[in-house]
Structures are given as structure tokens and as C-alpha cells.
Scaffold this motif. Sequence first.
Motif, short mmCIF file in Angstrom:
data_model
loop_
_atom_site.label_atom_id
_atom_site.label_comp_id
_atom_site.label_asym_id
_atom_site.label_seq_id
_atom_site.Cartn_x
_atom_site.Cartn_y
_atom_site.Cartn_z
N ALA A 176 0.84 -1.21 0.00
CA ALA A 176 0.00 0.00 0.00
C ALA A 176 0.88 1.25 0.00
O ALA A 176 0.55 2.26 -0.65
N MET A 177 2.01 1.16 0.72
CA MET A 177 2.93 2.31 0.76
C MET A 177 3.54 2.56 -0.62
O MET A 177 3.66 3.71 -1.06
N VAL A 178 3.86 1.48 -1.32
CA VAL A 178 4.42 1.61 -2.68
C VAL A 178 3.37 2.23 -3.62
O VAL A 178 3.67 3.15 -4.39
N ASP A 179 2.13 1.74 -3.51
CA ASP A 179 1.05 2.31 -4.34
C ASP A 179 0.89 3.81 -4.08
O ASP A 179 0.74 4.60 -5.02
N LYS A 180 0.92 4.15 -2.80
CA LYS A 180 0.75 5.56 -2.41
C LYS A 180 1.88 6.41 -2.99
O LYS A 180 1.66 7.52 -3.48
N LEU A 181 3.08 5.82 -2.97
CA LEU A 181 4.26 6.55 -3.48
C LEU A 181 4.13 6.78 -4.99
O LEU A 181 4.42 7.88 -5.49
N ILE A 182 3.68 5.74 -5.70
CA ILE A 182 3.51 5.86 -7.17
C ILE A 182 2.48 6.94 -7.49
O ILE A 182 2.69 7.80 -8.35
N ARG A 183 1.37 6.92 -6.75
CA ARG A 183 0.32 7.94 -6.97
C ARG A 183 0.86 9.34 -6.63
O ARG A 183 0.61 10.31 -7.35
N HIS A 184 1.61 9.42 -5.52
CA HIS A 184 2.18 10.70 -5.07
C HIS A 184 3.13 11.27 -6.14
O HIS A 184 3.09 12.47 -6.43
N LEU A 185 3.93 10.40 -6.73
CA LEU A 185 4.90 10.85 -7.76
C LEU A 185 4.14 11.45 -8.96
O LEU A 185 4.56 12.46 -9.52
N ALA A 186 3.02 10.81 -9.33
CA ALA A 186 2.25 11.31 -10.48
C ALA A 186 1.53 12.61 -10.13
O ALA A 186 1.55 13.57 -10.91
N ASP A 187 0.93 12.66 -8.94
CA ASP A 187 0.09 13.81 -8.58
C ASP A 187 0.89 15.05 -8.20
O ASP A 187 0.45 16.18 -8.44
N HIS A 188 2.04 14.85 -7.56
CA HIS A 188 2.79 16.00 -7.03
C HIS A 188 4.10 16.29 -7.75
O HIS A 188 4.69 17.34 -7.56
N HIS A 189 4.61 15.33 -8.50
CA HIS A 189 5.89 15.56 -9.18
C HIS A 189 5.79 15.35 -10.70
O HIS A 189 6.82 15.34 -11.38
N ASP A 190 4.59 15.15 -11.20
CA ASP A 190 4.36 14.94 -12.64
C ASP A 190 5.17 13.79 -13.23
O ASP A 190 5.57 13.84 -14.40
N VAL A 191 5.45 12.81 -12.40
CA VAL A 191 6.20 11.64 -12.89
C VAL A 191 5.24 10.68 -13.60
O VAL A 191 4.18 10.36 -13.07
N THR A 192 5.63 10.27 -14.80
CA THR A 192 4.85 9.26 -15.53
C THR A 192 5.31 7.88 -15.05
O THR A 192 6.50 7.58 -15.11
N SER A 193 4.38 7.07 -14.58
CA SER A 193 4.76 5.74 -14.10
C SER A 193 4.17 4.66 -15.00
O SER A 193 2.97 4.69 -15.29
N ILE A 194 5.03 3.77 -15.45
CA ILE A 194 4.53 2.57 -16.14
C ILE A 194 4.69 1.43 -15.16
O ILE A 194 5.81 1.14 -14.71
N VAL A 195 3.58 0.84 -14.77
CA VAL A 195 3.62 -0.20 -13.73
C VAL A 195 3.20 -1.54 -14.33
O VAL A 195 2.11 -1.66 -14.88
N ILE A 196 4.12 -2.50 -14.24
CA ILE A 196 3.78 -3.86 -14.68
C ILE A 196 3.30 -4.59 -13.44
O ILE A 196 4.00 -4.62 -12.42
N SER A 197 2.12 -5.14 -13.51
CA SER A 197 1.58 -5.74 -12.28
C SER A 197 0.52 -6.78 -12.55
O SER A 197 -0.15 -6.76 -13.59
N HIS A 198 0.38 -7.69 -11.57
CA HIS A 198 -0.75 -8.63 -11.57
C HIS A 198 -1.67 -8.29 -10.39
O HIS A 198 -2.68 -8.94 -10.20
N ASP A 199 -1.25 -7.31 -9.60
CA ASP A 199 -1.90 -7.03 -8.34
C ASP A 199 -3.19 -6.24 -8.59
O ASP A 199 -3.16 -5.02 -8.81
N LEU A 200 -4.32 -6.94 -8.55
CA LEU A 200 -5.61 -6.31 -8.90
C LEU A 200 -5.95 -5.16 -7.96
O LEU A 200 -6.54 -4.16 -8.36
N ARG A 201 -5.53 -5.28 -6.67
CA ARG A 201 -5.80 -4.21 -5.71
C ARG A 201 -5.08 -2.92 -6.14
O ARG A 201 -5.64 -1.83 -6.11
N SER A 202 -3.82 -3.08 -6.60
CA SER A 202 -3.06 -1.92 -7.08
C SER A 202 -3.67 -1.37 -8.37
O SER A 202 -3.86 -0.17 -8.52
N ILE A 203 -3.97 -2.30 -9.29
CA ILE A 203 -4.45 -1.90 -10.62
C ILE A 203 -5.72 -1.07 -10.49
O ILE A 203 -5.82 0.03 -11.05
N PHE A 204 -6.68 -1.59 -9.69
CA PHE A 204 -7.96 -0.86 -9.57
C PHE A 204 -7.94 0.14 -8.42
O PHE A 204 -8.96 0.71 -8.06
#
Lengths: 249, 284
Positions: A176-204
Motif C-alpha cells: 500500500a505504501m508503494v502504491d501511495k508513493l507511485i500515486r504521489h509521484l504522479a500527482d505531485h511531481h508529474d512523474v509518468t509511471s509505467i507499472v507492470i503488475s498482476h496485483d488487482l488491488r493496485s491496478i484498480f
Amino acid sequence: MGRIVFKNIHKAFGSKVVLRGVDLTVEPGAVFFVIGQSGAGKSVLVKHLIGLIEPDEGQIFLDDVEVTNLHEKDFYPIRKRCAMVFQNSTLFDSMTLLENVMLPIRKHLKLNKEEIRALAIEKLTLVGMEQFGDRYAADFGDGMRKKVAIARALTLNPEYVIFDEPTTGIDPISAAMVDKLIRHLADHHDVTSIVISHDLRSIFGIADRIAMLYKGKLIMDGTQDDFRNTDNPIIQQFINGRPEGPMEI
Amino acid sequence: MSNQKQAADPRMQEENDQSSAGLVSAFFAAIGEPIVYVTRTVKELSALFLVTIKYVIAGKRRPDEVVAQMFEIGNRSVVFIAVTLGFLGMILIYQAGFQAMKITGDLTLLGALFLQLLMREFGPTITALMIATRVGTGMAAELGSMVVTDQVDAMKMCAAEPIEYLVVPRFIASTIMVIVLTIVAVLISYLAGALTAYTAFDVNFRTYFDLGFVSYFDIIIGLTKALAYGMTIPIIACHAGLNVFGGSEGVGRATTQSVVNASLAVVVIDFIISGLGYVVLALF
């Protein structure tokens, strides 16, 4: 910062065909998930962007500039702008956590020792690992190693970050902390994240857009709602995690 | 009926033609595929060798890493090499002595000829084959594992060139240690042969330790071979390791590819240097 475009990417390893003409566009500032079965070619596709794999056919554009088949040294500036967190963490066991994070700074930036150390500690603080900086990477489990790998990827303040299965093998709170960090990077630092994942909780939970690969081809590119509402039985089987269905395992 | 047969014949003819064309195509593909593979591999190996040499000359010095690799290649192989070459010395002297006893009964040149053979041929070549097996597979597996766990890609992302960090220390260490191990191997094999000659045929040590047949050419050829093998083995092993794909199965393939290619390279280099050696010898 601009968009990333993959155009008609084909890739085979020996007789094993992994990608069969993938077209994909990633808009700037998005959290873009690439999903699909193991072996669908997700990691292979994104590694083309930073020159870790050369396509057999097709083109890749970053900011409308073609980056296909550049010379190894010409990828250095691209790798400064576009970091990658690998699936296996890939920390160097013979180095301390701090040394691991300092490595790309030493190689890419012309800073003195104190500045390098300070920047590395700042990034370790971002993932809550600053108190372990002087311990060796080999002393830690997967979850903590992954956090340090994320800190290392962020040292050069990249515009784009590729996360290869960032929440696989780590506990739910760290995930959850990693998800929050990825979202934070996009929302506050304009970082584009490409995430490869099977984790449905993260995806949705955090995806702005999702692309799904199946048998080396892109079968859908859309929003969370597009994926939830699609009639495609393969996608429905995957996102609902059903063992029975048309998807070949 | 006759008309039907006439109508069927051209189709049969066409099928036969297609079948023949398929066989011809398969025949040429079977010949061409290994040629393409060998050409591509030699090209890649040459490129890796040239880049490695560039970093050896102009790259950053890493003495600690080179020493660690020298320990791994040299110290950890010395017992294996000593036992193998020791036994080989005993077997060769026993066989040579046994045959000589049947033909002439004269064993006075046994030690001198054996030393020349060891220096020119068996010492460097058998040592290199042993190193290709023990060390080459280890290198291929280690680098292959780093590739499948993304460590090599991570180095590239940190702007650290994998050839400079991984191949160069192994190349330098192998070049030095194969020469050292070859010298050790020749000495041990020669001494083991001396003990066998004394025990089995009563050849005294003064007769056996005859350096009369050994010339500078023998030493130069032996050392040239050791130098060439020492440079070739890590290049082939690292090439196999760095080109792994397909997880642990790929690592297995790389180790096999490494030992097969390195052994073949040793035999081919042996042939070339031996041939050139005899040509040069004929000139003087």
C-alpha cells in the motif's frame, strides 16, 4: 515531459516469439498499468524504452524523438530521465544500502561526496529506510530491498519510472505504501509511471489507464471503468481471477 | 478412366515437385543454419574481445576485483589441475615406456621427449580444457544468473558498463592465471612422470631430467598457447552468460554452450598455433 509511443513492436528470443506487433501510447503524468499473464511480454515491452532490449521490428518514441536502436552510450541520458525498478530489486549485495543508492548518483551526476551522500539519504528517507543505510543489502528481505530499489530509481529525479511488479512479494502494508508513493509521484511531481503488475488491488486502486497484453499482442487499452465494463471474456477472466475461461494458461 | 489418370498425373507431378523443393530447402537450411550460427557467434565474440581490450587499456583499474578473480580461477583450480595433469603424466610415461620397451628397449629419451610434448602440447591444452570446464562454466552461470535476475540491466541503468565491471576483471585474471597454472601443470606432470619412469622402468632421475630436447621455441609456443587460451576462455564464457534468456533453463543452456564453445576454441587455437609454430620453426 512528453508521451511514450511504442509502434508495431515485434520481439522474439530464438524461436520463442514474445511480442507480435504491439502499439501503445503512454500519456505524460499518468499512472499507466501494463497487465497480462506471466510471459505475456510486459517486461520485454517496457525494457525496449530504455534500451535494455532491442526490437526485431518497430519503433519507440520518447517526447516524439525516436529512441529505437540507439548506441549504448546514447541511452545514458534517456536512463537518467527514465528510471526502472526491477522485479528482483537488483541491489548489489556487496554494497550497503546507502552505497547502492549512491551508485547512479556517482555515475550520472557530478557532485562531491557529501552531496552524493545527502541526496542518497534523502531518497532513503522517502521510503522509510534511512536508519538502515549502513547495513548491507544482503541482510534484508524482499520487501525492504524493493523499497531501497525504489529509492535508488528516484535518485536522479526521473520524469518517467518503470515499476516491474513493485508489490509482488511484499507485505500488504508495504504494498500500500508503494502504491501511495507511485500515486504521489504522479500527482505531485508529474512523474509518468509505467507499472507492470498482476496485483488487482493496485491496478484498480491507482491506475489512470490500463493496457493488457495477451500472447504478445495488445488486447485492450483503457481506463479502470473500461476494463470493468468490457465484455471481452479474456479480460473478465483475468481481472476477476477466474481459473476457468478462454484464457490459455 | 484413362482421362482421369491423365488428369491426376499433373497433380501428382506437382506434389512430387513441391516435396522435392521442400527437401532441397530443408537440406540447405540444415547446412546453412550452423554456418549462420558460427558466423554470428564469432562476430559477437570478436566484438566482445575488442571492447574488453579497450577497457583493459583505457578503463578504470579494479585491482581488488582482479585479485579476487585470480584467487577464484587460480588457487581454487590448482588442486584439480595438479591431480589431472599428475595422473596424465603417470599414464603417458607408463604407456610410452611400455611401448618403447616392446620396440627398442631404450628409455633414455623418455623424459626429454615427454618434457617437449608437455611444454608444446599437453601442458597448456589440457590445462585450458580443465579451466574451460571448471572456471568457464562458473563464469557463464554467474553472469547468466545476474542477467536473469536483472542485475546486469540494473548496472546499465546506473550507467555502469557490464563489460567493464564483469568481463574485464575475469579476462585479466584468467589471462594471468592460465599461464601460471600451465607452468604448474607442466612441472607436476613432469615430476609425476619421473616417479613413474623410476618405479615402473627403473629409469634413473639423471637420465629422465634431460632438458636437451627443449628449445626456446617449445617454451614460446607453450606460453603463447596458454596466453591465447587464457584470453579466449573468459570471453566465450562471459559471452554465453551475458546472452542468457529464459530464466534458469537459459542459465543451464549458457553453461553448456560455454564449455562446448570454449573446448572447441581451445582445440582450434591449439591447431593454429601448433601449425604456425612448425612453420616458424622450419624458417630457422
